[in-house]
Design a protein around this motif. Sequence first.
Motif: not given
Length: 291
Positions: A121-134, A162-171
Amino acid sequence: MQTLTSRPPVPVHPFKGNGPETFTMARSEGGTVIEADMLLPHRKAYYLLVFVRQNHGRHWADLTPYEHRPNTVYFSEPGQILVKEEPTPFWGTHLEFTPEFVAQHAELRTLPIVQNPHHGHELRLTAAEADTVEALLAQLEAEYQRPGEWQQRMLGAYLTVLLTFLSRLYTAQYAEAEPTPDQRLLRAYQAKVEECFREVHEVSAYATQLHISAGHLSEVIKAQTGRPAIKHLHERLVLEARRLLLHTQQPLKEIAYDLGFQDASYFTRFFKREAGTTPAEYRTNIRKMYQ
């Protein structure tokens, strides 16, 4: 075991897009406006993804509380029980999209964050990852504000990125090796249980749906998890019962019927055997704990 029908125990909020719209998004820069029914236990009939840049507060997904953290993505699938404790200033973006939107963009269905095999339910991002999502959300928002013939395709394309990038973080956050055939069978069984646990209470019926023998299914599930296949089914029934006992005023008899038990007294005996307490005792104690 026959399932008897009753009123829905927890309200299901429908998608609120306009007309045929199947995707919506909204950005907040410190707003605190929230619909009152979000503060009550509810299910959503759509996928929800919330990118939190900054927010303080807490919400619940099923029986788990989540303290809001900056640079975090929270995501849920249709059917989960959600409740927010109180309105608080929020900086970030909400995305909502329907199962129909996913069906229209087939590539979305294959993404881990959509399939969510780990029930995260939760993905914690680094500052760089958050900038990419933004940045990806900014592209989505620009297209969302530009209606036209190609809008739905463009939204699907941007959301896929977007969801592909988040899926990389998810895995990475829910990492595991490539599944073996037995692990794939375990996942298939768990998926079938998730789909049918209210109506189907026999392992043999699941084995039939998976085109294998009940003995082989039981052997594989026990070897993979250390618990019998029937135990997984019982745990799923108990989880749903716990949800309803905590989040609703539904009488025990109706909860029993909703979960496929024709006899409420048998449901009580089943719950006590599996959970170590009666449903009524559990409801009283859990509400004292979280009130």
